[in-house]
Design a protein around this motif. Sequence first.
Motif, PDB file in Angstrom:
ATOM      1  N   ARG A   1       2.371 -13.239 -17.728  1.00 57.51           N
ATOM      2  CA  ARG A   1       3.293 -13.487 -18.837  1.00 57.51           C
ATOM      3  C   ARG A   1       3.228 -14.962 -19.232  1.00 57.51           C
ATOM      4  O   ARG A   1       3.130 -15.843 -18.388  1.00 57.51           O
ATOM      5  CB  ARG A   1       4.716 -13.114 -18.428  1.00 57.51           C
ATOM      6  CG  ARG A   1       5.748 -13.213 -19.546  1.00 57.51           C
ATOM      7  CD  ARG A   1       7.124 -12.781 -19.075  1.00 57.51           C
ATOM      8  NE  ARG A   1       7.189 -11.366 -18.719  1.00 57.51           N
ATOM      9  CZ  ARG A   1       8.317 -10.734 -18.392  1.00 57.51           C
ATOM     10  NH1 ARG A   1       9.466 -11.399 -18.374  1.00 57.51           N
ATOM     11  NH2 ARG A   1       8.304  -9.454 -18.069  1.00 57.51           N
TER      12      ARG A   1
ATOM     13  N   GLU B   1       9.898 -18.585 -26.207  1.00 62.45           N
ATOM     14  CA  GLU B   1       9.186 -17.391 -26.624  1.00 62.45           C
ATOM     15  C   GLU B   1       8.395 -16.840 -25.445  1.00 62.45           C
ATOM     16  O   GLU B   1       7.926 -17.586 -24.596  1.00 62.45           O
ATOM     17  CB  GLU B   1       8.246 -17.701 -27.787  1.00 62.45           C
ATOM     18  CG  GLU B   1       8.942 -18.112 -29.059  1.00 62.45           C
ATOM     19  CD  GLU B   1       7.951 -18.316 -30.199  1.00 62.45           C
ATOM     20  OE1 GLU B   1       6.759 -17.942 -30.009  1.00 62.45           O
ATOM     21  OE2 GLU B   1       8.355 -18.836 -31.247  1.00 62.45           O
TER      22      GLU B   1
ATOM     23  N   GLU C   1       5.480 -13.730 -24.157  1.00 60.56           N
ATOM     24  CA  GLU C   1       4.539 -12.666 -24.480  1.00 60.56           C
ATOM     25  C   GLU C   1       3.785 -12.251 -23.226  1.00 60.56           C
ATOM     26  O   GLU C   1       3.553 -13.062 -22.323  1.00 60.56           O
ATOM     27  CB  GLU C   1       3.546 -13.104 -25.551  1.00 60.56           C
ATOM     28  CG  GLU C   1       2.659 -14.267 -25.133  1.00 60.56           C
ATOM     29  CD  GLU C   1       1.615 -14.609 -26.184  1.00 60.56           C
ATOM     30  OE1 GLU C   1       0.953 -13.663 -26.681  1.00 60.56           O
ATOM     31  OE2 GLU C   1       1.464 -15.801 -26.493  1.00 60.56           O
ATOM     32  N   ARG C   2       3.427 -10.978 -23.162  1.00 62.41           N
ATOM     33  CA  ARG C   2       2.589 -10.493 -22.075  1.00 62.41           C
ATOM     34  C   ARG C   2       1.135 -10.755 -22.451  1.00 62.41           C
ATOM     35  O   ARG C   2       0.676 -10.325 -23.510  1.00 62.41           O
ATOM     36  CB  ARG C   2       2.814  -9.007 -21.826  1.00 62.41           C
ATOM     37  CG  ARG C   2       1.914  -8.440 -20.738  1.00 62.41           C
ATOM     38  CD  ARG C   2       2.088  -6.941 -20.560  1.00 62.41           C
ATOM     39  NE  ARG C   2       3.316  -6.619 -19.846  1.00 62.41           N
ATOM     40  CZ  ARG C   2       3.612  -5.391 -19.433  1.00 62.41           C
ATOM     41  NH1 ARG C   2       2.788  -4.382 -19.673  1.00 62.41           N
ATOM     42  NH2 ARG C   2       4.746  -5.163 -18.797  1.00 62.41           N
TER      43      ARG C   2
END
Length: 470
Positions: free
Chosen positions: A333, A345, A347-348
């Motif tokens: 991640r 923020e 995101e994977r």
Amino acid sequence: MPADYRRGFEDLRREIHRPSLPTTGDLPEWLTGTLLRNGPAQFEVEGQEYNHWFDGHAMLHAFKIGNGDVGYRNRFLESQSRAEALEQGRIARSEFATDPCMSIFGRVMSLFRPGHPKPTDNASINVARLGDAHVALTATPLPIAFDPDTLATAGVVEYEDEIGADTSTAHPYVEPGSGRTLTQMLSFGRQSQYIVGYIDPDGPTREPIARLDVDKPSYMHSFGMTERHVILSEWPLVVDPLSLLAQGKPFIQNFEWAPERGVRFHVLRKRDGSEVATCRAEAAFAFHHVNAFERDGEIICDVVAHPDASVIEDYFLDRLRGPEPTSGTGRLRRYRLPLGGGPAECERLSGTPIELPRIHEAQARARPYGYVYGIGERHHGQFADQLVKVDVETGSADVWREDGTCPGEPVFVPAPDATNEDEGVVLSVVLDPEADRSFLLLLDAASFAERARAEVPHAIPHGFHGQFFA
């Protein structure tokens, strides 16, 4: 065929030295040095069992590579925790999740009489080099020096400073450029503190560069570092320091999952220790930071994340040895932390299961990078049945697997004068439960194809971390 990974949670009492192991394949001529590995190898004392994977007595393993040959030696780390347990015929010191039935009175007195009972020095998590000394590390600030050739224990390295930390990360960083070792510590008290500091390479002293007050400390296994900053990631697994005194539970069982807190990232400037930003994200948990670097006014902070802290429960030995499959991996991640503070923020980067992440330290640490190596899962709940190389830009993964085996942490070793980030080899100790032995696996890092293996005459329990010393 899924591997019976439970064999890796049985005792290994045998200590051996083999100057040369049976080896097949192609060992690079340039590969000369020693892979030192650390991990638990004895999980009970006179019938009294430790509770958790993290609690077993530390054993060192050395694979000496050179001139086309591989030698092997293993030896218990002779910690005071182990010595007292063997002498008394019972578990003598509190470990991560095991407590030797200390009375409430004894627990109260321990706060006012340091060393009664003494914290564990069972340094089973990692190895490092501090100055000229090779040391084994755990989460208490009691590194144990050992001889890298014979693996003989030299004793606890006593820091000559007044920091008074109660815990310390087993994942210090060697800072690119300066070569200094950066570490993160925690001091419990009426006012607890996170502490960041450098370890002096010329003497056993630590120089604090940042202190951050905290009322309910978070369980932090590792931290992040960029060229100019340190990132302390407060996962919402927190403890009231008074509960360590009053509840009479093993260390980790005093921590509580508080998802409403979310994750708090504290960004500290190395130069003066000031906190330049606090960023927040939804609740998650991680043992391991992968890498961090600065770009366009923000910090990129990559971790192996789990949805919550239940992975700690999954690592209790009764679960690992039980009939129900147990997973040990998370997902890669990325958090983007604005240097002005505010929401982070997230995101994977890849859907590939991964843990025990490693990178090319010399080329990638605190810089933009391309690859992460780790253990992974092909069969859900199989703990670790493959090695993975994840491309952080695309999320795709190369995989090495062999049916019925359980690989350990992959350690990247760069080739001399390498220009590409993945130019070198990956080393992993692989357990073959059916054969009741382990082998050292050598992969070409670029293609992720096997180059060589060397067979060990016994099964090595699942370990944690290691380093290659050229």
